[in-house]
Design a protein around this motif. Structure first.
Motif, PDB file in Angstrom:
ATOM      1  N   THR A 321      -1.024  16.555  27.540  1.00  7.25           N
ATOM      2  CA  THR A 321      -1.714  16.360  26.261  1.00  7.25           C
ATOM      3  C   THR A 321      -1.939  17.709  25.575  1.00  7.25           C
ATOM      4  O   THR A 321      -1.710  17.851  24.366  1.00  7.25           O
ATOM      5  CB  THR A 321      -3.060  15.641  26.485  1.00  7.25           C
ATOM      6  OG1 THR A 321      -2.812  14.347  27.039  1.00  7.25           O
ATOM      7  CG2 THR A 321      -3.818  15.487  25.180  1.00  7.25           C
ATOM      8  N   ALA A 322      -2.367  18.692  26.342  1.00  9.29           N
ATOM      9  CA  ALA A 322      -2.571  20.029  25.788  1.00  9.29           C
ATOM     10  C   ALA A 322      -1.257  20.623  25.276  1.00  9.29           C
ATOM     11  O   ALA A 322      -1.224  21.292  24.230  1.00  9.29           O
ATOM     12  CB  ALA A 322      -3.188  20.943  26.841  1.00  9.29           C
ATOM     13  N   LYS A 325      -0.323  19.132  21.865  1.00 12.86           N
ATOM     14  CA  LYS A 325      -1.158  19.699  20.797  1.00 12.86           C
ATOM     15  C   LYS A 325      -0.722  21.119  20.474  1.00 12.86           C
ATOM     16  O   LYS A 325      -0.677  21.523  19.300  1.00 12.86           O
ATOM     17  CB  LYS A 325      -2.626  19.678  21.223  1.00 12.86           C
ATOM     18  CG  LYS A 325      -3.213  18.282  21.359  1.00 12.86           C
ATOM     19  CD  LYS A 325      -4.646  18.339  21.881  1.00 12.86           C
ATOM     20  CE  LYS A 325      -5.234  16.948  22.056  1.00 12.86           C
ATOM     21  NZ  LYS A 325      -6.614  16.986  22.602  1.00 12.86           N
ATOM     22  N   ARG A 326      -0.381  21.872  21.502  1.00 10.22           N
ATOM     23  CA  ARG A 326       0.004  23.274  21.317  1.00 10.22           C
ATOM     24  C   ARG A 326       1.342  23.398  20.591  1.00 10.22           C
ATOM     25  O   ARG A 326       1.530  24.293  19.766  1.00 10.22           O
ATOM     26  CB  ARG A 326       0.080  23.936  22.694  1.00 10.22           C
ATOM     27  CG  ARG A 326       0.231  25.450  22.668  1.00 10.22           C
ATOM     28  CD  ARG A 326       0.327  25.990  24.093  1.00 10.22           C
ATOM     29  NE  ARG A 326       0.367  27.437  24.118  1.00 10.22           N
ATOM     30  CZ  ARG A 326      -0.669  28.216  24.399  1.00 10.22           C
ATOM     31  NH1 ARG A 326      -1.845  27.673  24.686  1.00 10.22           N
ATOM     32  NH2 ARG A 326      -0.544  29.535  24.396  1.00 10.22           N
ATOM     33  N   GLY A 329       1.158  20.734  17.018  1.00  8.80           N
ATOM     34  CA  GLY A 329       0.073  20.936  16.070  1.00  8.80           C
ATOM     35  C   GLY A 329      -0.602  19.637  15.687  1.00  8.80           C
ATOM     36  O   GLY A 329      -0.756  18.723  16.502  1.00  8.80           O
ATOM     37  N   GLN A 330      -0.984  19.516  14.430  1.00  6.27           N
ATOM     38  CA  GLN A 330      -1.689  18.329  13.954  1.00  6.27           C
ATOM     39  C   GLN A 330      -0.852  17.063  14.115  1.00  6.27           C
ATOM     40  O   GLN A 330      -1.386  15.962  14.303  1.00  6.27           O
ATOM     41  CB  GLN A 330      -2.071  18.503  12.477  1.00  6.27           C
ATOM     42  CG  GLN A 330      -2.891  17.359  11.893  1.00  6.27           C
ATOM     43  CD  GLN A 330      -4.216  17.139  12.608  1.00  6.27           C
ATOM     44  OE1 GLN A 330      -4.878  18.106  13.006  1.00  6.27           O
ATOM     45  NE2 GLN A 330      -4.611  15.874  12.778  1.00  6.27           N
ATOM     46  N   ALA A 332       0.685  16.085  16.574  1.00  4.59           N
ATOM     47  CA  ALA A 332       0.469  15.482  17.892  1.00  4.59           C
ATOM     48  C   ALA A 332      -0.478  14.289  17.802  1.00  4.59           C
ATOM     49  O   ALA A 332      -0.374  13.349  18.608  1.00  4.59           O
ATOM     50  CB  ALA A 332      -0.097  16.518  18.862  1.00  4.59           C
ATOM     51  N   TYR A 333      -1.369  14.299  16.847  1.00  2.00           N
ATOM     52  CA  TYR A 333      -2.330  13.205  16.694  1.00  2.00           C
ATOM     53  C   TYR A 333      -1.741  12.016  15.930  1.00  2.00           C
ATOM     54  O   TYR A 333      -2.316  10.922  15.934  1.00  2.00           O
ATOM     55  CB  TYR A 333      -3.587  13.698  15.968  1.00  2.00           C
ATOM     56  CG  TYR A 333      -4.384  14.695  16.765  1.00  2.00           C
ATOM     57  CD1 TYR A 333      -5.358  14.272  17.673  1.00  2.00           C
ATOM     58  CD2 TYR A 333      -4.160  16.059  16.630  1.00  2.00           C
ATOM     59  CE1 TYR A 333      -6.087  15.184  18.414  1.00  2.00           C
ATOM     60  CE2 TYR A 333      -4.883  16.987  17.381  1.00  2.00           C
ATOM     61  CZ  TYR A 333      -5.842  16.535  18.263  1.00  2.00           C
ATOM     62  OH  TYR A 333      -6.564  17.457  19.009  1.00  2.00           O
ATOM     63  N   CYS A 381      -7.512  12.781  26.921  1.00  2.00           N
ATOM     64  CA  CYS A 381      -6.159  12.370  26.517  1.00  2.00           C
ATOM     65  C   CYS A 381      -6.331  11.544  25.243  1.00  2.00           C
ATOM     66  O   CYS A 381      -6.309  10.303  25.278  1.00  2.00           O
ATOM     67  CB  CYS A 381      -5.489  11.571  27.628  1.00  2.00           C
ATOM     68  SG  CYS A 381      -5.276  12.487  29.170  1.00  2.00           S
ATOM     69  N   ASP A 382      -6.496  12.234  24.128  1.00  2.00           N
ATOM     70  CA  ASP A 382      -6.953  11.589  22.890  1.00  2.00           C
ATOM     71  C   ASP A 382      -5.846  11.441  21.846  1.00  2.00           C
ATOM     72  O   ASP A 382      -6.101  11.480  20.648  1.00  2.00           O
ATOM     73  CB  ASP A 382      -8.131  12.373  22.294  1.00  2.00           C
ATOM     74  CG  ASP A 382      -7.797  13.851  22.069  1.00  2.00           C
ATOM     75  OD1 ASP A 382      -6.738  14.302  22.544  1.00  2.00           O
ATOM     76  OD2 ASP A 382      -8.600  14.545  21.414  1.00  2.00           O
ATOM     77  N   LEU A 383      -4.609  11.230  22.307  1.00  2.00           N
ATOM     78  CA  LEU A 383      -3.506  11.009  21.387  1.00  2.00           C
ATOM     79  C   LEU A 383      -3.169   9.517  21.309  1.00  2.00           C
ATOM     80  O   LEU A 383      -3.773   8.695  22.000  1.00  2.00           O
ATOM     81  CB  LEU A 383      -2.287  11.833  21.832  1.00  2.00           C
ATOM     82  CG  LEU A 383      -2.535  13.341  21.982  1.00  2.00           C
ATOM     83  CD1 LEU A 383      -1.250  14.052  22.411  1.00  2.00           C
ATOM     84  CD2 LEU A 383      -3.077  13.945  20.695  1.00  2.00           C
TER      85      LEU A 383
END
Length: 422
Positions: A321-322, A325-326, A329-330, A332-333, A381-383
């Motif tokens: 998950t990290a 995001k890395r 970027g945005q 990923a959401y 894990c907020d995707l």
């Protein structure tokens, strides 16, 4: 020389079905194929469930001699190769065999046969010094991993570069990545590539038991693999194989081939950190993703679907998950992400190729497979992990990733056929 490379044939043997259609039907239905182990008495073990393949070598057209000399994993690879070759409709007899190569991945190679032979020669471990009178004449075939791609080469009539890739759970991605490079540089025109593993054996089970990497949710096998869920507690061991026919894009187009996807980017990295540990920031996986995207010459926002490694361990899912995001970027959401290991388990080195197959089929059918058993997401894990049900949407670009013991992190980009030259 930097030729474009496409997938024109696919063969799959995975838990829950035999062949590409049954595999895709299972994924899109969100069905799970994990169950109590039936291959041997697993009662002494902590984890007693797995993703087993109902595989019948005689029905697959393997001869008695082939069955005798081949390990189960090799049988899988040969059966998948035959399916992929037939699916490609490529006239192999009309191609210079020296321009056809093989790149095969496997994490544990012929571990099943080696364990069985040891049990026979040691009288089930009773004798410290084994009895060579009981040695199988095919022991060398099991000891030498190179025999596995050789069998695939013989099945396809490939006389070009033949290679075995074995670097843990990224083997299936890395073997295909190497095959792509051979076609791009002009060392081959066609590659038979993919991966195979059949690790459901007492010794492999015991190894993962020792480090508590596998789940002990034995009373509920169907729902035991739950990547990204707050209640996850390890992966479900599995077996399987996926093989592909890769070709140079212009040649495939000229012969009117059905093209599943173009492989436009690939990269692999190692964290040089720990055999099984992962850093929380996901930097190495993010680096592999970024290089694969750069090679594809695309912006992260063009990724339509991420096929996650999603093993179902606390450490991996948070690390991954990290990494998303890395690297994304945005975006990923916003992009859907899912793990098919929730349905077919984790077949070690084979799973990377099985996930490439799922990615190519997602492009072909414009469907994102779900993450089964995801009811209560881990807050870390907020995707958008596509819980429970497949999602119909346009899929032109897929990012698929893998993570393996030893610190290996790999990423590959697949795109719908017919796009601009990267």
């Amino acid at each position: 020389m930097n030729r474009r490379v496409v997938i024109t044939g696919i063969g799959v043997r995975a838990p829950g079905g035999s062949g590409v259609k049954e595999f895709w039907d299972l994924l899109t239905a969100g069905r799970t194929a994990t169950r109590a182990i039936s291959f041997f008495d697993a009662s002494p073990f902590r984890s007693r469930i797995a993703g087993e393949v109902d595989f019948h070598p005689e029905a697959e057209g393997l001869t008695p001699r082939e069955i005798r000399r081949m390990d189960r994993a090799t049988r899988f690879a040969v059966a998948c190769t035959r399916e992929a070759v037939a699916d490609s409709e490529l006239a192999f007899g009309a191609i210079d065999p020296h321009r056809v190569g093989v790149s095969l991945g496997s994490a544990v190679a012929a571990a099943t046969s080696l364990e069985n032979e040891y049990l026979v020669m040691s009288d089930r471990g009773r004798d410290w010094v084994v009895d060579p009178d009981y040695l199988s004449p095919h022991m060398f075939d099991h000891l030498s991993p190179g025999i596995m791609p050789a069998e695939v080469a013989w099945a396809a009539g490939a006389e070009g570069p033949v290679t075995m890739v074995s670097d843990g759970c990224t083997s299936g991605l890395d073997a295909v990545g190497y095959a792509v490079q051979l076609i791009r540089e002009g060392s081959a025109d066609v590659m038979i590539t993919g991966a195979t593993d059949t690790p459901i054996s007492p010794i492999v089970l015991a190894c993962f038991d020792a480090i508590k990497a596998t789940t002990n949710r034995n009373d509920d096998p169907e729902h035991a693999s739950r990547p990204f869920d707050a209640s996850r507690n390890g992966f479900v061991l599995a077996e399987g194989s996926a093989m592909f026919v890769l070709e140079e894009y212009g040649s495939a187009l000229a012969r009117g081939a059905t093209v599943y996807a173009e492989i436009t980017g690939y990269a692999t990295r190692c964290n040089a950190y720990h055999m099984t540990g992962l850093k929380k920031d996901g930097r190495e996986m993010a680096e592999a993703i970024q290089v694969a995207l750069d090679e594809s010459r695309i912006d992260p926002t063009t990724v339509d679907y991420v096929n996650a490694h999603g093993s179902g361990t606390k450490q991996n899912d948070r690390h991954e998950t990290a990494a998303f995001k890395r690297s994304l970027g945005q975006h990923a959401y916003d992009v859907p992400v899912s793990s098919i290991k929730s349905m077919v388990g984790h077949s070690l080195g084979a799973i990377g190729s099985i996930e490439i197959a799922a990615s190519a089929l997602a492009i072909k059918h414009n469907v994102v497979p779900p993450t089964a058993n995801l009811h209560t997401p881990d807050p870390e894990c907020d995707l958008d992990y596509v819980p429970l049900h497949a999602r119909a949407q346009r899929v032109d670009t897929v990012l698929t990733v893998g993570s393996g013991f030893g610190g290996f992190q790999s990423a590959m980009v697949l795109r719908a056929p017919g796009g601009a030259t990267p």
